[in-house]
Design a protein around this motif. Structure first.
Motif, PDB file in Angstrom:
ATOM      1  N   VAL A 229      -3.099  49.816  27.454  1.00 34.20           N
ATOM      2  CA  VAL A 229      -2.557  48.965  28.560  1.00 34.20           C
ATOM      3  C   VAL A 229      -1.786  49.812  29.472  1.00 34.20           C
ATOM      4  O   VAL A 229      -1.178  50.949  28.989  1.00 34.20           O
ATOM      5  CB  VAL A 229      -1.806  47.855  28.101  1.00 34.20           C
ATOM      6  CG1 VAL A 229      -2.482  46.719  27.371  1.00 34.20           C
ATOM      7  CG2 VAL A 229      -0.455  48.263  27.120  1.00 34.20           C
ATOM      8  N   LEU A 230      -1.788  49.661  30.630  1.00 32.20           N
ATOM      9  CA  LEU A 230      -0.908  50.390  31.740  1.00 32.20           C
ATOM     10  C   LEU A 230       0.133  49.421  32.281  1.00 32.20           C
ATOM     11  O   LEU A 230       0.010  48.072  32.129  1.00 32.20           O
ATOM     12  CB  LEU A 230      -1.764  50.578  32.913  1.00 32.20           C
ATOM     13  CG  LEU A 230      -2.832  51.654  32.506  1.00 32.20           C
ATOM     14  CD1 LEU A 230      -3.597  52.066  33.718  1.00 32.20           C
ATOM     15  CD2 LEU A 230      -2.324  52.936  31.788  1.00 32.20           C
ATOM     16  N   GLY A 231       1.202  49.799  32.770  1.00 29.87           N
ATOM     17  CA  GLY A 231       2.362  49.175  33.239  1.00 29.87           C
ATOM     18  C   GLY A 231       3.167  49.697  34.383  1.00 29.87           C
ATOM     19  O   GLY A 231       2.993  51.152  34.583  1.00 29.87           O
ATOM     20  N   TYR A 232       3.740  49.067  34.970  1.00 31.70           N
ATOM     21  CA  TYR A 232       4.607  49.656  36.391  1.00 31.70           C
ATOM     22  C   TYR A 232       5.922  48.714  36.729  1.00 31.70           C
ATOM     23  O   TYR A 232       5.855  47.694  36.076  1.00 31.70           O
ATOM     24  CB  TYR A 232       3.646  49.659  37.630  1.00 31.70           C
ATOM     25  CG  TYR A 232       3.262  48.232  38.030  1.00 31.70           C
ATOM     26  CD1 TYR A 232       4.081  47.541  39.231  1.00 31.70           C
ATOM     27  CD2 TYR A 232       2.273  47.654  37.323  1.00 31.70           C
ATOM     28  CE1 TYR A 232       3.954  46.318  39.553  1.00 31.70           C
ATOM     29  CE2 TYR A 232       2.153  46.071  37.751  1.00 31.70           C
ATOM     30  CZ  TYR A 232       2.951  45.434  38.973  1.00 31.70           C
ATOM     31  OH  TYR A 232       2.484  44.497  39.416  1.00 31.70           O
ATOM     32  N   THR A 233       6.812  49.377  37.308  1.00 33.97           N
ATOM     33  CA  THR A 233       7.965  48.754  37.744  1.00 33.97           C
ATOM     34  C   THR A 233       8.041  48.566  39.077  1.00 33.97           C
ATOM     35  O   THR A 233       8.149  49.681  39.856  1.00 33.97           O
ATOM     36  CB  THR A 233       9.299  49.400  37.177  1.00 33.97           C
ATOM     37  OG1 THR A 233       9.241  50.628  37.774  1.00 33.97           O
ATOM     38  CG2 THR A 233       9.254  49.459  35.567  1.00 33.97           C
ATOM     39  N   ALA A 234       7.927  47.263  39.624  1.00 29.16           N
ATOM     40  CA  ALA A 234       7.984  46.967  41.116  1.00 29.16           C
ATOM     41  C   ALA A 234       6.829  47.363  42.055  1.00 29.16           C
ATOM     42  O   ALA A 234       6.380  46.877  42.769  1.00 29.16           O
ATOM     43  CB  ALA A 234       9.229  47.719  41.736  1.00 29.16           C
ATOM     44  N   ARG A 236       2.941  48.777  42.204  1.00 31.14           N
ATOM     45  CA  ARG A 236       1.888  48.803  41.409  1.00 31.14           C
ATOM     46  C   ARG A 236       1.079  50.050  41.575  1.00 31.14           C
ATOM     47  O   ARG A 236       0.378  50.595  40.855  1.00 31.14           O
ATOM     48  CB  ARG A 236       0.934  47.342  41.772  1.00 31.14           C
ATOM     49  CG  ARG A 236      -0.476  47.274  41.090  1.00 31.14           C
ATOM     50  CD  ARG A 236      -0.972  46.097  41.621  1.00 31.14           C
ATOM     51  NE  ARG A 236      -2.374  45.987  40.947  1.00 31.14           N
ATOM     52  CZ  ARG A 236      -2.507  45.024  39.737  1.00 31.14           C
ATOM     53  NH1 ARG A 236      -1.371  44.125  39.421  1.00 31.14           N
ATOM     54  NH2 ARG A 236      -3.540  44.881  39.381  1.00 31.14           N
ATOM     55  N   LYS A 237       0.922  50.624  42.795  1.00 28.78           N
ATOM     56  CA  LYS A 237       0.418  51.761  43.068  1.00 28.78           C
ATOM     57  C   LYS A 237       0.829  52.950  42.325  1.00 28.78           C
ATOM     58  O   LYS A 237      -0.193  53.832  42.254  1.00 28.78           O
ATOM     59  CB  LYS A 237       0.542  52.214  44.589  1.00 28.78           C
ATOM     60  CG  LYS A 237       1.653  52.350  45.018  1.00 28.78           C
ATOM     61  CD  LYS A 237       1.834  52.741  46.536  1.00 28.78           C
ATOM     62  CE  LYS A 237       3.121  53.257  47.092  1.00 28.78           C
ATOM     63  NZ  LYS A 237       3.216  53.621  48.543  1.00 28.78           N
ATOM     64  N   PRO A 270      12.716  50.862  39.906  1.00 32.73           N
ATOM     65  CA  PRO A 270      11.700  50.713  40.456  1.00 32.73           C
ATOM     66  C   PRO A 270      10.693  52.143  40.602  1.00 32.73           C
ATOM     67  O   PRO A 270      11.285  53.061  40.492  1.00 32.73           O
ATOM     68  CB  PRO A 270      11.943  50.227  41.793  1.00 32.73           C
ATOM     69  CG  PRO A 270      13.246  49.776  41.565  1.00 32.73           C
ATOM     70  CD  PRO A 270      13.852  50.639  40.637  1.00 32.73           C
ATOM     71  N   GLY A 271       9.355  51.734  40.460  1.00 31.90           N
ATOM     72  CA  GLY A 271       8.569  53.010  40.794  1.00 31.90           C
ATOM     73  C   GLY A 271       8.019  53.717  39.597  1.00 31.90           C
ATOM     74  O   GLY A 271       7.440  54.790  39.653  1.00 31.90           O
TER      75      GLY A 271
END
Length: 282
Positions: A229-234, A236-237, A270-271
């Motif tokens: 799985v992949l994840g991100y904070t704030a 998405r790109k 974020p990021g």
């Protein structure tokens, strides 16, 4: 019946938890103005990161109290059900301790506790494996045995875009954060033996992605027969380069992409973006 229980650091939102058949106990976050919010319930991830970006002081995250677990355990006892509780690393939070206290308080003995030795995306992989095994009809002892083995193979790697959140949280001296910002240093963090550690660093995001890809190989390589799985904070790109590398370079099928919540996001800011996967068996 076997119940699967976890905490909100797995980043499984209430509606999704209901579909999956998993119970989620929320951690809380307290902002500098005294506002206390339940992770994943009282505020969306977008709202949380918008508020985090303008905070002078980093909010604090807190483990659930034993009282937060008690209703789950009392209901399971009344139904005669077994619970498998898969929780955030004991090195990162006292959540597991709270759950044990709750079980002792209500004298609930038909429960298995698993210290995931991980968080966020890594914890989520372990919960999803537990659900799969349960739905296949395996017994609770067998599921626990498989999870204890599987957790040794889970790897979590993430790129942190802005060092100021590590500085605000006291995890990095101000001078080091400033120097890192001037030089464009992007750290790559990992979870090792249940703790978040600096696994690598590079100048600029392109270099950080390359460093993360190398670390994937160094940490055992991705087992393509298992989920990842992949994840991100704030933003998405930030996860897009990871997705392209995995699907184009490694020819892997696309995987789910999740918004990382409070437990890790408070400190990463974020990021950030990351991946959790099962390493190949030796």
């Amino acid at each position: 019946m076997i119940r699967i229980l976890t905490d909100s650091s797995a980043d499984i939102l209430p509606a999704e938890a209901a579909r999956m058949g998993v119970e989620v106990v929320p951690l809380t976050v307290t902002f500098e103005d005294g506002t206390v919010l339940r992770d994943g319930i009282d505020q969306t991830s977008d709202e949380f990161y918008a508020k985090l970006a303008v905070c002078d002081k980093l909010p604090t995250t807190s483990q659930p109290s034993p009282d937060a677990f008690i209703p789950h355990f009392e209901e399971a006892m009344a139904a005669g059900d077994t619970t498998i509780a898969i929780l955030i690393s004991g090195e990162l939070s006292g959540t597991l301790q709270s759950a044990r206290i709750a079980a002792q308080t209500v004298e609930y003995e038909d429960i298995h506790f698993i210290d995931s030795r991980n968080a966020t995306l890594g914890l989520r992989l372990l919960v999803e494996l537990a659900l799969k095994l349960r739905d296949e009809g395996h017994s609770a002892p067998h599921i626990v045995e498989e999870l204890e083995k599987a957790k040794q193979r889970i790897r979590l790697l993430a790129i942190v875009d802005d060092l100021k959140y590590f500085r605000k949280g006291g995890r990095l001296p101000a001078a080091a954060a400033f120097a890192g910002a001037v030089l464009g240093i992007k750290p790559v963090v990992s979870v090792v033996e249940g703790k978040v550690v600096l696994a690598g660093k590079a100048r600029g995001l392109p270099g950080a992605y390359v460093a993360l890809f190398k670390l994937m190989d160094e940490q055992g390589g991705l087992d393509s027969s298992m989920p990842y799985v992949l994840g991100y904070t704030a933003r998405r790109k930030g996860a897009e380069p990871l997705h392209r590398y995995l699907t184009s370079n490694l020819k892997l099928p696309a995987c789910p992409l999740y918004h990382i919540g409070v437990a890790v996001g408070t400190h990463a800011g974020p990021g950030a973006c990351g991946i959790a996967f099962f390493a190949k068996e030796v």
